[in-house]
Motif scaffolding. Structure first.
Motif, PDB file in Angstrom:
ATOM      1  N   ILE A 178       0.538  -1.510   0.118  1.00 18.58           N
ATOM      2  CA  ILE A 178      -0.385  -0.099   0.149  1.00 18.58           C
ATOM      3  C   ILE A 178       0.775   0.750   0.323  1.00 18.58           C
ATOM      4  O   ILE A 178       0.675   2.333  -0.792  1.00 18.58           O
ATOM      5  CB  ILE A 178      -1.056   0.494   1.470  1.00 18.58           C
ATOM      6  CG1 ILE A 178      -2.015   1.221   0.822  1.00 18.58           C
ATOM      7  CG2 ILE A 178      -0.293   0.427   2.414  1.00 18.58           C
ATOM      8  CD1 ILE A 178      -2.910   0.846   0.090  1.00 18.58           C
ATOM      9  N   MET A 179       1.808   0.724   0.177  1.00 18.94           N
ATOM     10  CA  MET A 179       2.380   2.388   0.504  1.00 18.94           C
ATOM     11  C   MET A 179       3.436   2.960  -0.957  1.00 18.94           C
ATOM     12  O   MET A 179       3.372   3.758  -1.165  1.00 18.94           O
ATOM     13  CB  MET A 179       4.107   2.259   1.477  1.00 18.94           C
ATOM     14  CG  MET A 179       3.295   2.709   2.725  1.00 18.94           C
ATOM     15  SD  MET A 179       3.090   3.557   3.560  1.00 18.94           S
ATOM     16  CE  MET A 179       3.990   5.292   3.189  1.00 18.94           C
ATOM     17  N   THR A 218      -7.673   6.931  -1.255  1.00 17.69           N
ATOM     18  CA  THR A 218      -7.400   5.956  -1.032  1.00 17.69           C
ATOM     19  C   THR A 218      -6.723   5.761   0.552  1.00 17.69           C
ATOM     20  O   THR A 218      -6.669   4.962   1.271  1.00 17.69           O
ATOM     21  CB  THR A 218      -6.159   5.447  -2.214  1.00 17.69           C
ATOM     22  OG1 THR A 218      -6.343   5.720  -2.975  1.00 17.69           O
ATOM     23  CG2 THR A 218      -5.236   4.217  -1.610  1.00 17.69           C
ATOM     24  N   VAL A 219      -5.721   6.967   1.041  1.00 21.14           N
ATOM     25  CA  VAL A 219      -5.371   6.647   2.245  1.00 21.14           C
ATOM     26  C   VAL A 219      -6.555   6.752   3.713  1.00 21.14           C
ATOM     27  O   VAL A 219      -5.918   5.870   3.875  1.00 21.14           O
ATOM     28  CB  VAL A 219      -4.462   7.982   2.795  1.00 21.14           C
ATOM     29  CG1 VAL A 219      -3.675   8.423   4.294  1.00 21.14           C
ATOM     30  CG2 VAL A 219      -3.386   8.540   1.193  1.00 21.14           C
ATOM     31  N   VAL A 220      -6.992   7.496   3.496  1.00 23.80           N
ATOM     32  CA  VAL A 220      -8.664   8.023   4.258  1.00 23.80           C
ATOM     33  C   VAL A 220      -8.927   6.298   3.983  1.00 23.80           C
ATOM     34  O   VAL A 220      -9.561   6.006   5.154  1.00 23.80           O
ATOM     35  CB  VAL A 220      -9.742   8.667   3.982  1.00 23.80           C
ATOM     36  CG1 VAL A 220     -10.698   8.999   5.034  1.00 23.80           C
ATOM     37  CG2 VAL A 220      -9.239  10.595   4.157  1.00 23.80           C
ATOM     38  N   LEU A 221      -9.116   6.033   3.153  1.00 24.60           N
ATOM     39  CA  LEU A 221     -10.434   4.582   2.858  1.00 24.60           C
ATOM     40  C   LEU A 221      -9.233   3.580   3.117  1.00 24.60           C
ATOM     41  O   LEU A 221      -9.817   2.868   4.503  1.00 24.60           O
ATOM     42  CB  LEU A 221     -10.689   4.078   2.121  1.00 24.60           C
ATOM     43  CG  LEU A 221     -12.119   5.269   1.253  1.00 24.60           C
ATOM     44  CD1 LEU A 221     -12.300   4.769   0.141  1.00 24.60           C
ATOM     45  CD2 LEU A 221     -13.118   4.574   2.322  1.00 24.60           C
ATOM     46  N   TRP A 222      -7.685   3.544   3.253  1.00 20.18           N
ATOM     47  CA  TRP A 222      -7.262   2.137   3.469  1.00 20.18           C
ATOM     48  C   TRP A 222      -7.217   2.339   4.727  1.00 20.18           C
ATOM     49  O   TRP A 222      -6.787   1.388   5.943  1.00 20.18           O
ATOM     50  CB  TRP A 222      -5.738   2.567   3.016  1.00 20.18           C
ATOM     51  CG  TRP A 222      -5.000   1.497   3.363  1.00 20.18           C
ATOM     52  CD1 TRP A 222      -3.677   1.349   4.587  1.00 20.18           C
ATOM     53  CD2 TRP A 222      -4.875   0.016   2.799  1.00 20.18           C
ATOM     54  NE1 TRP A 222      -3.727  -0.024   4.570  1.00 20.18           N
ATOM     55  CE2 TRP A 222      -4.282  -0.802   3.772  1.00 20.18           C
ATOM     56  CE3 TRP A 222      -5.563  -0.581   1.556  1.00 20.18           C
ATOM     57  CZ2 TRP A 222      -4.022  -2.121   2.876  1.00 20.18           C
ATOM     58  CZ3 TRP A 222      -4.918  -2.495   1.619  1.00 20.18           C
ATOM     59  CH2 TRP A 222      -4.560  -2.894   2.127  1.00 20.18           C
ATOM     60  N   ASN A 223      -6.175   3.619   5.598  1.00 20.24           N
ATOM     61  CA  ASN A 223      -6.819   3.876   6.881  1.00 20.24           C
ATOM     62  C   ASN A 223      -7.251   3.644   8.030  1.00 20.24           C
ATOM     63  O   ASN A 223      -8.201   2.771   9.253  1.00 20.24           O
ATOM     64  CB  ASN A 223      -6.235   4.843   7.834  1.00 20.24           C
ATOM     65  CG  ASN A 223      -4.656   5.065   6.721  1.00 20.24           C
ATOM     66  OD1 ASN A 223      -3.438   5.063   6.745  1.00 20.24           O
ATOM     67  ND2 ASN A 223      -4.557   6.276   6.701  1.00 20.24           N
TER      68      ASN A 223
END
Length: 392
Positions: free
Chosen positions: A271-272, A377-382
């Motif tokens: 993911i990173m 993407t960052v918000v939903l993944w976290n």
């Protein structure tokens, strides 16, 4: 399935296809006198055909024998190329290109789906290498096609046909184990009755996020392919310098994949890589906003390529982890479908923005769109990564 033969087949397929698409516009316009409007229609339907082929190929991979599906797809591609040897006038060329798009999307989805069944290698390595050889094929194909085109259009299709005949031979003799390996784990009944509702909600949301991200990223990426040439030549930069940007792109992708595969031996955080890749896409469009000289365009292309090489092959690897064996083909096919849909819409979208506003506005919109993709993407993944279910 021997991984060596999977990537060898993908390489021949990529080289063969690179003899068709790069010169489509030039051939239709300069040799056959077809208007740019009709060429746009042909390219749109070719992309839509690829969407259809990718979806059908991935969907059927989960239900039918992958070996037979790939043999059929490669035979279909070979037939379209053989037809073009003898009939490459207008409108036959455009019609055949549509069917070539279906078979091309089909084959790509099946090959990537077979990649999910390779268990002797890490999935990230598998998809990085597939991406690597597909781009290596583009480097080889595009470097040869201009020379062959100048000799004879017919010869161009003859060489492409021979490459696909070799690909077909490899598939027939080396790909049969792929069917057995991928189908041992799940019965035909389970594959046929599996429904997307069975996928955990968190997985579904993340997968949809990836698909929409690819769709938007490719719309913006296509501006480099379709509209940047006009913009750069308008600034007094020769067309050959624009073409050289794609040599830089292909070469950097090859080098980047070697470096990424080396890093993957010691660090694994899929993911990173995607976050970093999306960030680079945004930075490349920010650079374009201020680009007026050729070195700045080269810098923007280098940044874009780093983003492309980092994010795009990683998404199929992560999708593979988040989907069960009953549905791996379906979701690998959807990756190609959303990407193809973005490629289809991109030139039209860019043209409309440029005509109503300006190139600078287009680059600003592209930057904002990619940043929104990154943020979502960052918000939903976290929010969801702790609830995700991983599969083998």
């Amino acid at each position: 399935m021997n991984f060596k033969w999977l990537i060898t087949g993908a390489l021949f397929s990529s080289i063969g296809m690179s003899f068709v698409w790069p010169l489509t516009s030039v051939y239709l316009h300069n040799r056959l006198g077809v208007s740019l409007t009709w060429i746009g229609v042909v390219l749109l339907f070719n992309s839509l055909a690829s969407v259809l082929g990718s979806y059908l190929g991935g969907y059927l991979y989960d239900r039918k024998n992958p070996y037979h599906l790939l043999v059929g797809g490669v035979v279909a591609s070979t037939i379209t190329l053989l037809v073009l040897i003898f009939f490459h006038g207008w409108p036959v060329f455009g019609i055949v290109l549509f069917f070539n798009g279906i078979s091309g999307g089909w084959n790509l989805a099946i090959v990537n789906s077979i990649g999910t069944s390779i268990k002797t290698k890490d999935s990230r390595y598998v998809f990085n290498m597939l991406y690597f050889v597909q781009n290596l094929g583009i480097v080889i194909g595009t470097s040869l096609v201009g020379f062959i085109y100048s000799i004879s259009v017919t010869l161009m299709f003859v060489v492409a046909s021979l490459l696909f005949i070799i690909f077909l031979g490899i598939v027939i003799t080396k790909y049969k184990p792929a069917a057995n390996e991928s189908r041992k784990r799940v019965s035909d009944t389970e594959k046929t009755t599996w429904d997307a509702k069975h996928l955990p909600r968190a997985n579904t949301i993340i997968l949809i996020t990836f698909f929409m991200s690819l769709f938007i990223i490719w719309i913006m990426y296509q501006q480099w392919v379709s509209n940047l040439s006009v913009y750069m030549t308008g600034l007094g930069i020769p067309l050959r310098n624009y073409s050289f940007l794609w040599t830089v792109n292909a070469g950097l992708i090859v080098i980047s994949q070697i470096i990424i595969n080396w890093i993957a031996r010691y660090h694994e955080n899929l993911i990173m890589q995607i976050f970093f890749g999306f960030s680079m896409f945004a930075v490349s469009f920010i650079t374009l906003i201020f680009a007026k000289t050729y070195p700045t365009f080269v810098l923007a292309m280098v940044i874009l390529t780093i983003g492309e090489a980092t994010a795009l092959p990683t998404i199929p690897a992560l999708v593979n982890v988040l989907t069960p064996v009953e549905a791996k083909g379906r979701y690998q096919g959807l990756i190609q479908s959303y990407a193809s849909a973005g490629r289809a819409i991109g030139p039209l979208f860019g043209g409309m923005i440029i005509e109503t506003t300006s190139y600078t506005a287009l680059f600003v919109i592209a930057t904002v769109a990619v940043l929104v993709v990154l943020a979502a993407t960052v918000v939903l993944w976290n929010a969801l990564h702790g609830k995700l279910t991983e599969y083998q």
